[in-house]
Design a protein around this motif. Structure first.
Motif, PDB file in Angstrom:
ATOM      1  N   ILE A  24      17.587  22.462  44.474  1.00 15.67           N
ATOM      2  CA  ILE A  24      18.518  21.492  43.770  1.00 15.67           C
ATOM      3  C   ILE A  24      18.431  20.044  44.417  1.00 15.67           C
ATOM      4  O   ILE A  24      18.472  18.890  43.850  1.00 15.67           O
ATOM      5  CB  ILE A  24      19.976  21.937  43.789  1.00 15.67           C
ATOM      6  CG1 ILE A  24      20.066  22.981  42.929  1.00 15.67           C
ATOM      7  CG2 ILE A  24      20.867  20.915  43.401  1.00 15.67           C
ATOM      8  CD1 ILE A  24      21.568  23.906  43.100  1.00 15.67           C
ATOM      9  N   HIS A  25      18.367  20.158  45.875  1.00 16.01           N
ATOM     10  CA  HIS A  25      18.564  18.770  46.551  1.00 16.01           C
ATOM     11  C   HIS A  25      16.961  18.412  46.981  1.00 16.01           C
ATOM     12  O   HIS A  25      16.652  17.607  47.984  1.00 16.01           O
ATOM     13  CB  HIS A  25      19.204  19.074  47.817  1.00 16.01           C
ATOM     14  CG  HIS A  25      20.825  19.270  47.370  1.00 16.01           C
ATOM     15  ND1 HIS A  25      21.586  18.073  46.811  1.00 16.01           N
ATOM     16  CD2 HIS A  25      21.519  20.290  47.475  1.00 16.01           C
ATOM     17  CE1 HIS A  25      22.685  18.724  46.531  1.00 16.01           C
ATOM     18  NE2 HIS A  25      22.647  20.109  46.929  1.00 16.01           N
ATOM     19  N   ARG A  26      15.829  18.928  46.714  1.00 17.15           N
ATOM     20  CA  ARG A  26      14.639  18.834  46.699  1.00 17.15           C
ATOM     21  C   ARG A  26      14.160  18.537  48.228  1.00 17.15           C
ATOM     22  O   ARG A  26      13.477  17.749  48.579  1.00 17.15           O
ATOM     23  CB  ARG A  26      14.318  17.455  46.044  1.00 17.15           C
ATOM     24  CG  ARG A  26      14.339  17.555  44.478  1.00 17.15           C
ATOM     25  CD  ARG A  26      14.725  16.447  43.813  1.00 17.15           C
ATOM     26  NE  ARG A  26      16.275  16.563  43.946  1.00 17.15           N
ATOM     27  CZ  ARG A  26      17.230  15.468  43.632  1.00 17.15           C
ATOM     28  NH1 ARG A  26      16.469  14.526  42.834  1.00 17.15           N
ATOM     29  NH2 ARG A  26      18.372  15.662  43.821  1.00 17.15           N
ATOM     30  N   ASP A  27      14.477  19.798  48.742  1.00 15.53           N
ATOM     31  CA  ASP A  27      13.754  19.777  50.213  1.00 15.53           C
ATOM     32  C   ASP A  27      12.452  19.796  50.218  1.00 15.53           C
ATOM     33  O   ASP A  27      11.455  20.525  49.384  1.00 15.53           O
ATOM     34  CB  ASP A  27      14.660  21.181  50.934  1.00 15.53           C
ATOM     35  CG  ASP A  27      13.941  21.431  52.242  1.00 15.53           C
ATOM     36  OD1 ASP A  27      12.826  21.843  52.424  1.00 15.53           O
ATOM     37  OD2 ASP A  27      14.515  20.917  52.943  1.00 15.53           O
ATOM     38  N   PRO A  28      11.586  19.057  51.181  1.00 15.34           N
ATOM     39  CA  PRO A  28      10.410  18.600  51.273  1.00 15.34           C
ATOM     40  C   PRO A  28       9.692  20.124  51.166  1.00 15.34           C
ATOM     41  O   PRO A  28       8.468  20.541  50.545  1.00 15.34           O
ATOM     42  CB  PRO A  28      10.150  17.898  52.319  1.00 15.34           C
ATOM     43  CG  PRO A  28      11.307  17.400  52.434  1.00 15.34           C
ATOM     44  CD  PRO A  28      12.406  18.167  52.224  1.00 15.34           C
ATOM     45  N   GLN A  29      10.041  21.125  51.985  1.00 11.42           N
ATOM     46  CA  GLN A  29       9.193  22.260  52.201  1.00 11.42           C
ATOM     47  C   GLN A  29       9.452  23.285  50.990  1.00 11.42           C
ATOM     48  O   GLN A  29       8.429  23.918  50.690  1.00 11.42           O
ATOM     49  CB  GLN A  29       9.715  23.244  53.463  1.00 11.42           C
ATOM     50  CG  GLN A  29       9.196  22.525  54.962  1.00 11.42           C
ATOM     51  CD  GLN A  29       9.715  23.114  56.078  1.00 11.42           C
ATOM     52  OE1 GLN A  29      10.729  24.233  55.823  1.00 11.42           O
ATOM     53  NE2 GLN A  29       8.931  23.185  57.012  1.00 11.42           N
ATOM     54  N   VAL A  30      10.525  23.234  50.336  1.00 12.01           N
ATOM     55  CA  VAL A  30      10.745  23.786  49.062  1.00 12.01           C
ATOM     56  C   VAL A  30      10.029  23.209  48.076  1.00 12.01           C
ATOM     57  O   VAL A  30       9.282  24.145  47.258  1.00 12.01           O
ATOM     58  CB  VAL A  30      12.372  23.955  48.755  1.00 12.01           C
ATOM     59  CG1 VAL A  30      12.506  24.374  47.538  1.00 12.01           C
ATOM     60  CG2 VAL A  30      13.215  24.616  49.760  1.00 12.01           C
ATOM     61  N   MET A  31      10.089  22.154  48.031  1.00 11.62           N
ATOM     62  CA  MET A  31       9.034  21.285  46.806  1.00 11.62           C
ATOM     63  C   MET A  31       7.596  21.836  47.098  1.00 11.62           C
ATOM     64  O   MET A  31       6.888  21.911  46.036  1.00 11.62           O
ATOM     65  CB  MET A  31       9.343  19.862  47.026  1.00 11.62           C
ATOM     66  CG  MET A  31      10.976  19.425  46.777  1.00 11.62           C
ATOM     67  SD  MET A  31      11.153  19.822  45.049  1.00 11.62           S
ATOM     68  CE  MET A  31       9.964  18.724  43.897  1.00 11.62           C
TER      69      MET A  31
END
Length: 564
Positions: free
Chosen positions: A176-183
């Protein structure tokens, strides 16, 4: 697999099929009809139905009903506490012909080698074991796991034939908050299958999660939550595990109208529950008994599951489809008498013929030795955050209690059902020890401890006595992980799980017996929970609301932060 020309010829009856199932009726999950006639199989494919066939092998199934083999759409084999090959032998005869697993338990201990282990196992199992790539190793930044897998670490693993896509994306705040590693991971798998995990998410936050391309969800615990997720285009997987039991709540939503978009899964189910109740067969029986139309229940168990995960070659007993078939006496009883998996009769001979697989993750418990003082909870305020257990769910309540400070310590209070809970880092990375309080075990003495501790799989212990907690925790290091019950300074029951501290090397029958002994020993301590060990394991999972604990402290999951 037989060649295409031979399959076509056998379908026309010009040459004998390899195997013919004679005399049974076939449940068609599209029309709901029960079709008379033989089922002809060549290699791993069905080539004919609704006609008379000859075969090199003929099995008379007069009076029986044939249904498509069941597909468990989300599970962790490690939670069965046995190796993948033993899991195959345990559940395939119950009708499971496809299992879609996420090996993130072992991956959190030994990293990519754990996923490769499952991929090698999939090449040997009688059932079709599909291995998703674990998306959250570790599940969050608020715990110490044994490994850390980035998008680049997953890339070399994605082309194995057992793969479907990216496994459950538990770090929903990161999405939801677009964490860089998640993205980075979402972009790497964009356009492919990404499995979901978003408990209690709704509204625009759910819109954001779905907009990331995530299409399946197994964490819905109420019909209202599941309905919103269906409306947002998600396939809802009804879960009934050893701890997470959502079938009763979601059953009213499963109808012939919704069945194409709903599936079944077990997530985490131990072999004792499988022996005493069953697996997906147990879910089907309960659904039908509760009023679900049989056609809807069997669709959810196979065809809908196949469609949801892009497995276009299975889910029906029809020409051209994979020969995955369960032989039952009646729809209501779901009493599986025989299973055909990929054209092979799943019997003792088939399981004995599998190539063995060497274990991995031995000697993975590298925890510090502890004494009773390690479990003291120092503090200067009586107001205390307490984890409140919800039996049958992995959701917890965030309770506030006043706990008196005596000699600089907040002591367990059995009269108020307030037990000490502790997590000890066991991967040899930092030796962290965190303590807190939990309510819901009903324990009056002793302690229980485990290395099955989602998802970081550190040592987790709960007890009324610090000395017994130390005995249990230290014993886990000696047996390479597992479950331990201790009382009066001695171990009263244990189960060794030397494969990464998660799985036994013993046959599933022996694991069932050990779990029965552990349950008896835990009840002797006053424990009232039906499945105390897996319930304990989920108290350390910081992606399930509301309050949890890791080796770094108590975690307010709603705020997604460590609070002490």
């Amino acid at each position: 697999m037989t060649d295409l020309a031979t399959r076509i010829a056998a379908a026309r009856g010009e040459v004998p099929a390899d195997l013919v199932l004679r005399g049974a009726r076939v449940l068609d999950l599209v029309t709901g009809d029960e079709i008379e006639g033989d089922v002809a199989i060549c290699g791993d494919r069905i080539v004919g139905t609704g006609a008379a066939y000859e075969g090199r092998q003929v099995i008379d199934l007069t009076g029986r009903l044939l249904v498509p083999g069941f597909i468990d759409t989300h599970l962790h084999v490690e939670s069965s506490l046995v190796t993948p090959l033993e899991f195959d032998r345990c559940v395939c005869p119950r009708g499971i012909t496809t299992a879609i697993c996420d090996p993130h338990e072992i991956a959190n201990v030994i990293g990519a080698d754990g996923i490769r282990y499952f991929q090698r196992a999939s090449e040997r199992t009688v059932m079709d074991l599909r291995v998703q790539l674990s998306s959250c190793v570790p599940s969050t930044h608020m715990e110490t796991a044994g490994a850390d897998l980035s998008a680049s670490d997953l890339e070399p693993l994605r082309h194995h034939p057992s793969g479907i896509g990216l496994a459950e994306f538990m770090n929903y705040p990161g999405v939801i908050h677009r964490d860089p590693q998640v993205m980075e991971k979402l972009l790497a798998f964009e356009g492919g299958h990404i499995d979901g995990h978003c408990p209690l998410l709704s509204g625009t936050d759910l819109n954001a999660y779905c907009a990331a391309g995530i299409r399946t969800e197994h964490e819905a615990t109420t019909a209202a939550e599941a309905r919103e997720k269906l409306r947002k285009g998600m396939r809802v997987l009804i879960r009934e595990g050893s701890v997470s039991k959502d079938l009763e709540a979601l059953q009213p939503l499963l109808t012939e109208r919704t069945a194409p978009y709903m599936c079944l899964c077990t997530d985490d189910r131990n072999p004792l529950d499988i022996a005493e109740e069953g697996h997906l067969d147990h879910m089907i029986r309960r659904l039908i008994a509760a009023g679900t139309p049989p056609l809807a229940a069997y669709r959810a168990a196979s065809l809908s599951a196949a469609e949801a995960f892009g497995l276009k070659d299975r889910g029906l007993i029809a020409p051209g489809y994979r020969a995955d078939i369960a032989v039952i006496g009646s729809l209501e009883a779901c009493d599986v008498e025989m299973v055909i998996a990929g054209g092979i009769v799943a019997d003792d001979a088939a399981f004995a013929a599998r190539e063995p697989l060497d274990p991995v993750g031995r000697n993975s418990v590298r925890a510090p030795r502890v004494d009773a003082d390690a479990f003291r909870a120092t503090g200067n305020r009586e107001e205390t955050d307490v984890i409140g257990i919800r039996p049958g769910q992995i959701l917890t309540d965030h309770l506030d209690e006043r706990v008196p400070i005596v000699d600089g310590d907040k002591r367990p209070d059995p009269a108020r059902d307030l037990m000490r809970i502790a997590v000890i880092e066991r991967h040899g990375r930092n030796g962290n020890i965190a303590t807190g309080f939990v309510r819901g075990f009903g324990m009056t003495r002793g302690a229980i401890a485990a290395t099955v501790c989602h998802d970081h799989h550190n040592i987790v212990a709960v007890g009324a006595d610090y000395g017994d907690m130390a005995v249990a925790a230290n014993r886990l290091s000696e047996i390479e992980g597992g479950f331990v019950v201790a009382v009066d300074g001695n171990v009263s029951a244990e189960l060794a799980l030397p494969v990464a501290g998660l799985m036994s090397l013993a046959p599933f029958e022996e694991v069932q017996a050990a779990l029965s002994d552990l349950r008896t020993a835990a009840r002797a301590l006053g424990v009232t929970l039906d499945e105390p060990f897996l319930q304990l394991a989920f108290l350390a999972l910081p992606v399930i609301p509301a309050l949890k604990i890791t080796d770094r402290g108590m975690v307010d999951v709603t705020q997604f932060e460590i609070i002490g």
